[in-house]
Motif scaffolding. Structure first.
Motif, mmCIF file in Angstrom:
data_model
loop_
_atom_site.group_PDB
_atom_site.id
_atom_site.type_symbol
_atom_site.label_atom_id
_atom_site.label_comp_id
_atom_site.label_asym_id
_atom_site.label_seq_id
_atom_site.Cartn_x
_atom_site.Cartn_y
_atom_site.Cartn_z
ATOM 1 N N ASP A 88 -2.622 -9.159 6.919
ATOM 2 C CA ASP A 88 -1.704 -8.810 8.007
ATOM 3 C C ASP A 88 -0.726 -9.971 8.072
ATOM 4 O OD1 ASP A 88 -0.409 -8.749 10.532
ATOM 5 O OD2 ASP A 88 -2.008 -7.501 11.346
ATOM 6 N N TYR A 110 14.863 -3.958 15.639
ATOM 7 C CA TYR A 110 14.834 -3.976 14.164
ATOM 8 C C TYR A 110 16.076 -4.683 13.626
ATOM 9 C CZ TYR A 110 14.432 -2.033 9.396
ATOM 10 O OH TYR A 110 14.332 -1.874 8.032
ATOM 11 N N ASN A 140 0.799 -1.228 0.000
ATOM 12 C CA ASN A 140 0.000 0.000 0.000
ATOM 13 C C ASN A 140 0.828 1.274 0.000
ATOM 14 O OD1 ASN A 140 0.637 -1.074 2.633
ATOM 15 N ND2 ASN A 140 -0.535 0.590 3.536
ATOM 16 N N PRO A 148 19.210 3.862 3.582
ATOM 17 C CA PRO A 148 18.032 4.690 3.851
ATOM 18 C C PRO A 148 17.228 4.985 2.571
ATOM 19 C CG PRO A 148 19.988 5.597 4.904
ATOM 20 C CD PRO A 148 20.459 4.518 3.984
ATOM 21 N N VAL A 149 15.931 4.744 2.661
ATOM 22 C CA VAL A 149 15.025 4.958 1.524
ATOM 23 C C VAL A 149 13.968 5.970 1.965
ATOM 24 C CG1 VAL A 149 13.525 3.833 -0.163
ATOM 25 C CG2 VAL A 149 15.414 2.542 0.871
ATOM 26 N N THR A 202 10.959 6.865 2.697
ATOM 27 C CA THR A 202 9.601 6.400 3.017
ATOM 28 C C THR A 202 9.291 6.823 4.457
ATOM 29 O OG1 THR A 202 10.265 4.318 4.032
ATOM 30 C CG2 THR A 202 10.016 4.312 1.627
ATOM 31 N N ALA A 203 8.062 6.528 4.883
ATOM 32 C CA ALA A 203 7.664 6.882 6.255
ATOM 33 C C ALA A 203 8.596 6.226 7.273
ATOM 34 C CB ALA A 203 6.214 6.447 6.492
ATOM 35 N N MET A 204 9.045 5.015 6.974
ATOM 36 C CA MET A 204 9.888 4.297 7.940
ATOM 37 C C MET A 204 11.170 5.060 8.252
ATOM 38 S SD MET A 204 11.329 0.406 7.847
ATOM 39 C CE MET A 204 9.761 -0.378 8.135
ATOM 40 N N ALA A 205 11.715 5.751 7.274
ATOM 41 C CA ALA A 205 12.999 6.437 7.455
ATOM 42 C C ALA A 205 12.811 7.934 7.724
ATOM 43 C CB ALA A 205 13.874 6.228 6.218
ATOM 44 N N ILE A 217 8.199 1.331 -0.233
ATOM 45 C CA ILE A 217 8.897 0.497 -1.222
ATOM 46 C C ILE A 217 7.931 -0.492 -1.862
ATOM 47 C CG2 ILE A 217 10.733 -1.223 -1.513
ATOM 48 C CD1 ILE A 217 12.228 0.178 0.825
ATOM 49 N N GLY A 218 6.998 -1.026 -1.072
ATOM 50 C CA GLY A 218 6.046 -2.012 -1.607
ATOM 51 C C GLY A 218 5.212 -1.442 -2.738
ATOM 52 N N ASN A 254 8.069 -7.706 1.517
ATOM 53 C CA ASN A 254 8.466 -6.318 1.728
ATOM 54 C C ASN A 254 7.965 -5.740 3.050
ATOM 55 O OD1 ASN A 254 8.954 -3.331 0.879
ATOM 56 N ND2 ASN A 254 6.732 -3.467 1.211
ATOM 57 N N ALA A 255 6.790 -6.173 3.513
ATOM 58 C CA ALA A 255 6.208 -5.577 4.728
ATOM 59 C C ALA A 255 7.227 -5.588 5.852
ATOM 60 C CB ALA A 255 4.961 -6.350 5.155
ATOM 61 N N GLY A 256 7.317 -4.489 6.563
ATOM 62 C CA GLY A 256 8.298 -4.413 7.636
ATOM 63 C C GLY A 256 7.858 -3.437 8.702
ATOM 64 N N THR A 314 1.253 -11.063 10.129
ATOM 65 C CA THR A 314 1.410 -11.803 11.386
ATOM 66 C C THR A 314 0.224 -12.723 11.656
ATOM 67 O OG1 THR A 314 0.400 -10.030 12.702
ATOM 68 C CG2 THR A 314 2.784 -9.955 12.409
HETATM 69 N N1 LIG Z 1 12.894 2.977 4.392
HETATM 70 C C1 LIG Z 1 14.110 2.525 4.641
HETATM 71 O O1 LIG Z 1 15.043 3.309 4.883
HETATM 72 C C2 LIG Z 1 14.409 1.048 4.607
HETATM 73 C C3 LIG Z 1 15.760 0.651 4.643
HETATM 74 C C4 LIG Z 1 16.056 -0.704 4.634
HETATM 75 C C5 LIG Z 1 15.051 -1.628 4.572
HETATM 76 N N2 LIG Z 1 13.736 -1.217 4.539
HETATM 77 C C6 LIG Z 1 12.713 -2.254 4.502
HETATM 78 O O2 LIG Z 1 11.892 -2.055 3.377
HETATM 79 C C7 LIG Z 1 10.608 -2.615 3.620
HETATM 80 C C8 LIG Z 1 9.538 -1.600 3.274
HETATM 81 O O3 LIG Z 1 9.676 -0.494 4.167
HETATM 82 P P1 LIG Z 1 9.297 0.999 3.753
HETATM 83 O O4 LIG Z 1 10.520 1.794 3.814
HETATM 84 O O5 LIG Z 1 8.490 1.011 2.502
HETATM 85 O O6 LIG Z 1 8.427 1.403 5.024
HETATM 86 P P2 LIG Z 1 6.947 1.958 5.201
HETATM 87 O O7 LIG Z 1 6.662 3.025 4.210
HETATM 88 O O8 LIG Z 1 6.859 2.274 6.663
HETATM 89 O O9 LIG Z 1 6.048 0.703 4.848
HETATM 90 C C9 LIG Z 1 5.996 -0.426 5.682
HETATM 91 C C10 LIG Z 1 4.993 -1.361 5.058
HETATM 92 O O10 LIG Z 1 4.937 -2.555 5.831
HETATM 93 C C11 LIG Z 1 3.575 -2.801 6.125
HETATM 94 N N3 LIG Z 1 3.379 -3.566 7.350
HETATM 95 C C12 LIG Z 1 3.890 -3.360 8.583
HETATM 96 N N4 LIG Z 1 3.429 -4.295 9.434
HETATM 97 C C13 LIG Z 1 2.604 -5.110 8.721
HETATM 98 C C14 LIG Z 1 1.822 -6.246 9.025
HETATM 99 N N5 LIG Z 1 1.779 -6.759 10.277
HETATM 100 N N6 LIG Z 1 1.118 -6.845 8.031
HETATM 101 C C15 LIG Z 1 1.156 -6.339 6.773
HETATM 102 N N7 LIG Z 1 1.848 -5.259 6.422
HETATM 103 C C16 LIG Z 1 2.574 -4.649 7.387
HETATM 104 C C17 LIG Z 1 2.954 -1.404 6.255
HETATM 105 O O11 LIG Z 1 1.546 -1.501 6.208
HETATM 106 P P3 LIG Z 1 0.587 -0.409 6.952
HETATM 107 O O12 LIG Z 1 0.451 0.741 6.000
HETATM 108 O O13 LIG Z 1 -0.682 -1.160 7.173
HETATM 109 O O14 LIG Z 1 1.274 -0.020 8.234
HETATM 110 C C18 LIG Z 1 3.580 -0.750 5.036
HETATM 111 O O15 LIG Z 1 2.923 -1.156 3.868
HETATM 112 C C19 LIG Z 1 10.607 -3.039 5.083
HETATM 113 O O16 LIG Z 1 10.872 -4.427 5.175
HETATM 114 C C20 LIG Z 1 11.750 -2.245 5.674
HETATM 115 O O17 LIG Z 1 12.283 -2.862 6.830
HETATM 116 C C21 LIG Z 1 13.401 0.095 4.551
#
Ligand SMILES: NC(=O)c1ccc[n+]([C@@H]2O[C@H](COP(=O)([O-])OP(=O)(O)OC[C@H]3O[C@@H](n4cnc5c(N)ncnc54)[C@H](OP(=O)(O)O)[C@@H]3O)[C@@H](O)[C@H]2O)c1
Length: 233
Positions: A54, A141, A14, A173-174, A176-179, A17-18, A77-79, A56
């Motif tokens: 979900d 993490y 949604n 670092p990418v 997205t909201a996570m970073a 990165i996904g 991808n979910a994280g 989990t």
């Molecule tokens: N951003 C970075 O800097 C970075 C760096 C290295 C690796 N990564 C990895 O890249 C992947 C994608 O992260 P992102 O940067 O795109 O982060 P993001 O924008 O925060 O997105 C995280 C995604 O994971 C989903 N998610 C979390 N818990 C879930 C669950 N229990 N069931 C299903 N979906 C779930 C979230 O869904 P909701 O919208 O429902 O919360 C959202 O779609 C992750 O594995 C992350 O660890 C990110």
């Protein structure tokens, strides 16, 4: 494997990165993309099949696997990331991140394995550079990504004789909201998504999808202790 005409399954589709991976798959000619998210998304492209998942939830994984029996490319991808002091966050925070980042990708791989074996497909696990060495502010993490990296390696070795390839992605670092709270240069999700698909097509077991990732990887392979000390600081 070829992305053109493949049938892919992306978790956390949604946003971040996904969502970018879904768009990259469509642009590269994927025949169908199962876009799994906690709340099923809407997408204008008829090649996108939204699924509520979900990661989990074991019953939801089983239902998603039953619905996606033709899948050839699983992208885990979910994280989840919970920052903060390890002692304040406690073991429960570590457990939550292990559930989403390490155990869920394994459960999805196992649930989709019959389909992946049939299609001689591929599994992509999105890890992180902190899979190599921990950052104390991201203790849970880091632990979850290290566990996921280890499981990815075991899956790769186990599935080698089945014709299913297993790819580990180590992003830096990418954007997205996570970073959002990370004060470092960030790569766009679209660039990372493109590099992931290129790495899968090239058959790379380990994919370093951005400049930061490639720099840390070079340091890690040359001097792991120096990278571990840098991360610890
Ligand atoms: N951003 C970075 O800097 C970075 C760096 C290295 C690796 N990564 C990895 O890249 C992947 C994608 O992260 P992102 O940067 O795109 O982060 P993001 O924008 O925060 O997105 C995280 C995604 O994971 C989903 N998610 C979390 N818990 C879930 C669950 N229990 N069931 C299903 N979906 C779930 C979230 O869904 P909701 O919208 O429902 O919360 C959202 O779609 C992750 O594995 C992350 O660890 C990110």
């Amino acid at each position: 494997m070829k992305i053109h005409n493949c049938i892919a399954f992306v978790t956390g589709a949604n946003r971040g990165i996904g969502a970018a991976v879904v768009e990259a798959l469509l642009a590269a000619g994927a025949a169908k993309v199962y876009a799994a998210a906690r709340s099923a998304i809407r997408h204008p492209n008829p090649r996108v099949v939204p699924l509520a998942l979900d990661v989990t939830d074991g019953a939801a994984i089983a239902a998603a696997a039953a619905a996606a029996g033709d899948v050839g490319l699983l992208i885990n991808n979910a994280g989840a990331l919970e920052g903060g002091d390890l002692f304040a966050a406690g073991a429960e925070a570590v457990e939550r991140q292990l559930a989403v980042n390490a155990l869920a990708p394994l459960r999805l791989a196992l649930a989709l394995l019959p389909a992946l074996r049939r299609s001689q497909g591929a599994i992509v696990n999105i890890l992180s550079v902190v899979a190599w060495a921990p950052m104390p502010g991201l203790a849970g993490y880091s632990a979850s990504k290290a566990a996921a990296a280890s499981l990815t390696g075991s899956l790769r070795a186990t599935l080698a004789s089945d014709g299913v390839s297993v790819h580990a992605v180590f992003p830096g670092p990418v954007d997205t909201a996570m970073a959002a709270g990370i004060d470092l240069p960030k790569t766009s999700p679209a660039e990372v998504a493109g590099a992931i698909l290129a790495g899968v097509e090239a058959g790379e077991a380990e994919i370093f999808p951005d400049a930061f990732s490639r720099q840390i990887a070079a340091g890690w392979f040359a001097d792991p202790r120096a990278v571990a000390e840098q991360f610890a600081a």
